[in-house]
Design a protein around this motif. Structure first.
Motif, short mmCIF file in Angstrom:
data_model
loop_
_atom_site.label_atom_id
_atom_site.label_comp_id
_atom_site.label_asym_id
_atom_site.label_seq_id
_atom_site.Cartn_x
_atom_site.Cartn_y
_atom_site.Cartn_z
N MET A 161 123.48 62.57 -1.41
CA MET A 161 123.33 63.75 -2.27
C MET A 161 121.88 64.01 -2.62
O MET A 161 121.45 65.15 -2.76
CB MET A 161 124.16 63.58 -3.55
CG MET A 161 125.65 63.58 -3.28
SD MET A 161 126.57 64.15 -4.69
CE MET A 161 127.25 65.66 -4.05
N THR A 162 121.12 62.93 -2.78
CA THR A 162 119.72 63.09 -3.17
C THR A 162 118.84 63.42 -1.97
O THR A 162 117.99 64.31 -2.04
CB THR A 162 119.19 61.80 -3.82
OG1 THR A 162 120.12 61.36 -4.79
CG2 THR A 162 117.84 62.02 -4.46
N TYR B 56 121.57 67.96 -3.41
CA TYR B 56 122.48 68.51 -4.41
C TYR B 56 121.71 68.98 -5.63
O TYR B 56 120.87 68.28 -6.17
CB TYR B 56 123.48 67.41 -4.82
CG TYR B 56 124.39 67.78 -5.96
CD1 TYR B 56 124.19 67.23 -7.23
CD2 TYR B 56 125.46 68.65 -5.78
CE1 TYR B 56 125.04 67.55 -8.28
CE2 TYR B 56 126.31 68.97 -6.82
CZ TYR B 56 126.09 68.42 -8.07
OH TYR B 56 126.92 68.72 -9.11
N ILE C 55 122.19 70.16 -9.42
CA ILE C 55 123.19 70.21 -10.48
C ILE C 55 123.13 71.54 -11.25
O ILE C 55 124.10 71.96 -11.84
CB ILE C 55 123.08 69.00 -11.43
CG1 ILE C 55 124.37 68.84 -12.24
CG2 ILE C 55 121.85 69.10 -12.33
CD1 ILE C 55 124.50 67.52 -12.97
N ALA C 56 121.99 72.20 -11.22
CA ALA C 56 121.85 73.51 -11.88
C ALA C 56 121.14 74.46 -10.93
O ALA C 56 119.94 74.66 -11.04
CB ALA C 56 121.09 73.37 -13.20
N PRO C 57 121.89 75.05 -9.99
CA PRO C 57 121.25 75.88 -8.97
C PRO C 57 120.53 77.09 -9.55
O PRO C 57 119.52 77.51 -9.03
CB PRO C 57 122.40 76.35 -8.09
CG PRO C 57 123.62 75.69 -8.56
CD PRO C 57 123.35 74.98 -9.83
N GLY C 58 121.08 77.66 -10.63
CA GLY C 58 120.47 78.83 -11.23
C GLY C 58 120.59 80.07 -10.35
O GLY C 58 119.89 81.06 -10.54
N ARG C 59 121.50 80.03 -9.37
CA ARG C 59 121.69 81.18 -8.49
C ARG C 59 123.04 81.06 -7.81
O ARG C 59 123.65 80.00 -7.78
CB ARG C 59 120.59 81.24 -7.43
CG ARG C 59 120.68 80.08 -6.44
CD ARG C 59 119.48 80.00 -5.53
NE ARG C 59 119.60 78.87 -4.62
CZ ARG C 59 119.40 77.60 -4.96
NH1 ARG C 59 119.07 77.28 -6.20
NH2 ARG C 59 119.55 76.63 -4.07
N TYR C 60 123.50 82.21 -7.30
CA TYR C 60 124.72 82.24 -6.50
C TYR C 60 124.46 83.19 -5.35
O TYR C 60 124.16 84.36 -5.55
CB TYR C 60 125.91 82.72 -7.34
CG TYR C 60 127.17 82.93 -6.53
CD1 TYR C 60 127.63 84.20 -6.23
CD2 TYR C 60 127.90 81.83 -6.07
CE1 TYR C 60 128.78 84.38 -5.48
CE2 TYR C 60 129.05 82.01 -5.32
CZ TYR C 60 129.50 83.28 -5.03
OH TYR C 60 130.64 83.46 -4.30
N GLY D 240 126.33 84.81 -2.38
CA GLY D 240 127.60 85.01 -1.71
C GLY D 240 127.45 85.40 -0.26
O GLY D 240 128.44 85.61 0.44
#
Lengths: 307, 177
Positions: B156-157, B162, B164-169, B171
């Motif tokens: 994951m690292t 990974y 934990i707080a992407p701050g975006r989506y 689609g």
């Protein structure tokens, strides 16, 4: 939180008493304290202070013993809670356990409960639609209940009021069945959803509509949200752990701290309401009898307004 | 009589466990080998050693750690022990024993003694065998090993990155063809 000391009636008398600190209780607390009423909020469960009491909120998947999965033993002990999509290893501490709180089901009914400050406002799915005129007219139109004395037009300004404070993301879809509201920018659909929306519109455009669901997330916080100490949703999809950003609406992140700031709120966890105290002479409810679930003692709280 | 535990390797094992998974309730076999305490499963040490080879064949080390280094065999055991129902656990136990027998027959030697390419080739044939518990075991083992790998701290690292707080989506994130 004001400490209720001494055994004087004065110390146990408030302008208003609110039972429950979930979404409704938190809102009652906010509105009442804003108007200057000394308000007591009684919560049966433990306190959950915003951020401080979200023990799993920043855990990485490998920091969870079973990477988020529920054990077989837990599934046996809490069969109903396990039916909830949000009940996982990282959130189960915010759900009432079926073992401790069993209930009789004659027909299947998944009673999912959150017995702590904030209640289900911590673990809810945040999908927030207004009822439409059709919902308010429903009982009269379809004849399944007594006609309601209010209509959508009466409630609409109050929807505005709540939505502005809570922060609801959504688009102006222009559907009378799912009325538009005071929205922050709606979340865009993804590639598959866009295609689905277009296709449904093509074939069933007159009767069926695909929209981006209205949700209680700060897609773009306004001044009122910043003032609450909440910032933009970070798209973590870990909401039910409790959000350190206040990105979604909960009593814990929003209404309770706001009420606390007025100086008029007393929040009392571990307080199960036993009964309403009713004065026969005054023909009024005058207070509540509380059982402190920690000490077991019975305490009568008195009030001037009752909720 | 228990042999003395090699403290250096035990410590290293504990650190990997701490880095890769939450600290498993560790215990040590009579041989001194680090293992985990199981509540429902009963696994012979030799089968556990075989399982360790299995996860390494499934996810071999290259310039990144493989199944063995990431202790995926312990992850598999823990998840089956805690999260599977009794029927599935029995299938796993029986299938694991079956695998030892079946692989010995197929390779004319114990699984652990074979060459890597022979072991790899054998795994591709598991689902062709008639044995239900063998296939069930293999599916469980594979699923849990992959899960353990993908959600390990290392992967994951370093590999998945990974956030934990992407701050975006997004689609419309493009899929590679």
């Amino acid at each position: 939180m004001a400490n209720i000391v001494g055994d004087t009636v004065k110390a146990r008398t408030f302008d208003a008493i609110v039972i429950g600190s979930g979404a409704s209780g938190g809102w009652a607390a906010k509105e009442l304290t804003e108007k200057g009423l000394k308000t007591l909020v009684l919560e049966r469960g433990r306190d959950v202070a915003h951020i401080k009491d979200y023990p799993t909120t920043n855990l990485y998947p490998y920091e969870l013993e079973h990477r988020g999965e529920i054990t077989y033993a837990d599934k046996q002990a809490n069969p109903i809670a396990n039916r909830c999509y949000a009940y996982k290893e990282d959130t189960k501490h915010f759900f009432a356990s079926d073992e401790e709180h069993p209930y009789i089901q004659e027909k299947e009914f998944d009673w999912i409960r959150g017995y702590q400050v904030g209640g289900k406002s911590l673990i809810w799915a945040r999908q927030t639609q207004r009822w439409s005129q059709y919902d308010f007219e429903g009982p009269a139109r379809d004849g399944f209940a007594v006609d309601w004395p209010i209509r959508y037009a009466d409630i609409a300004p109050w929807y505005d009021h709540v939505e502005r404070f809570v922060g609801i993301a959504g688009n102006k879809d222009g559907l009378d069945t799912l009325p538009d509201g005071e929205f922050l920018p709606g979340y865009p659909l993804n590639a598959v959803e866009d295609y689905f929306q277009k296709t449904v519109h093509q074939h069933y455009g007159k009767q069926r509509h695909i929209i981006s669901a209205r949700c209680a997330h700060l897609s773009e916080p306004k001044a009122i949200h910043i003032e609450q100490g909440r910032v933009k949703c970070q798209n973590r999809v870990l909401c039910q752990r409790g959000c350190p950003f206040g990105g979604y609406f909960s009593s814990n992140s929003s209404t309770l701290p706001w009420a606390m700031k007025t100086g008029n709120l007393t929040l009392r966890p571990f307080s199960t309401v036993h009964s309403i105290l009713y004065d026969q002479d005054q023909q009024k409810a005058i207070g509540v009898k509380v059982i402190d679930t920690d000490s077991g003692e019975e305490i009568d709280f008195l009030q001037r307004l009752f909720l | 009589m228990a042999k003395t535990i090699n403290r250096r390797s035990a410590l290293r094992t504990m650190l990997y466990i701490a880095g890769g998974t939450l600290i498993l309730p560790a215990c040590f076999r009579d041989s001194g080998r680090a293992s985990i305490k199981l509540t429902h499963l009963s696994i012979k040490e030799s089968d556990e050693v075989m399982l360790e080879s299995l996860v390494e064949v499934l996810i071999p080390a290259d310039d990144t750690p493989g199944g063995k280094e990431l202790l995926l065999h312990l992850f598999v055991l823990k998840m089956v022990d805690d999260c599977h129902d009794p029927e599935s656990q029995k299938q796993f136990e029986d299938g694991l024993k079956q695998f030892a027998t079946w692989s010995q027959k197929q390779l004319s030697m114990p699984f652990n003694d074979a060459e890597r390419n022979q072991q790899t080739e054998l795994l591709t044939r598991v689902e062709e065998s008639d044995d239900e518990s063998l296939i069930a075991f293999f599916k469980i083992m594979k699923r849990r090993a992959i899960q353990g790998y993908m959600s390990s701290s290392y992967v994951m690292t370093n590999l998945v990155n990974y956030e934990i707080a992407p701050g975006r989506y997004n689609g419309y994130f493009p899929m590679d063809n």
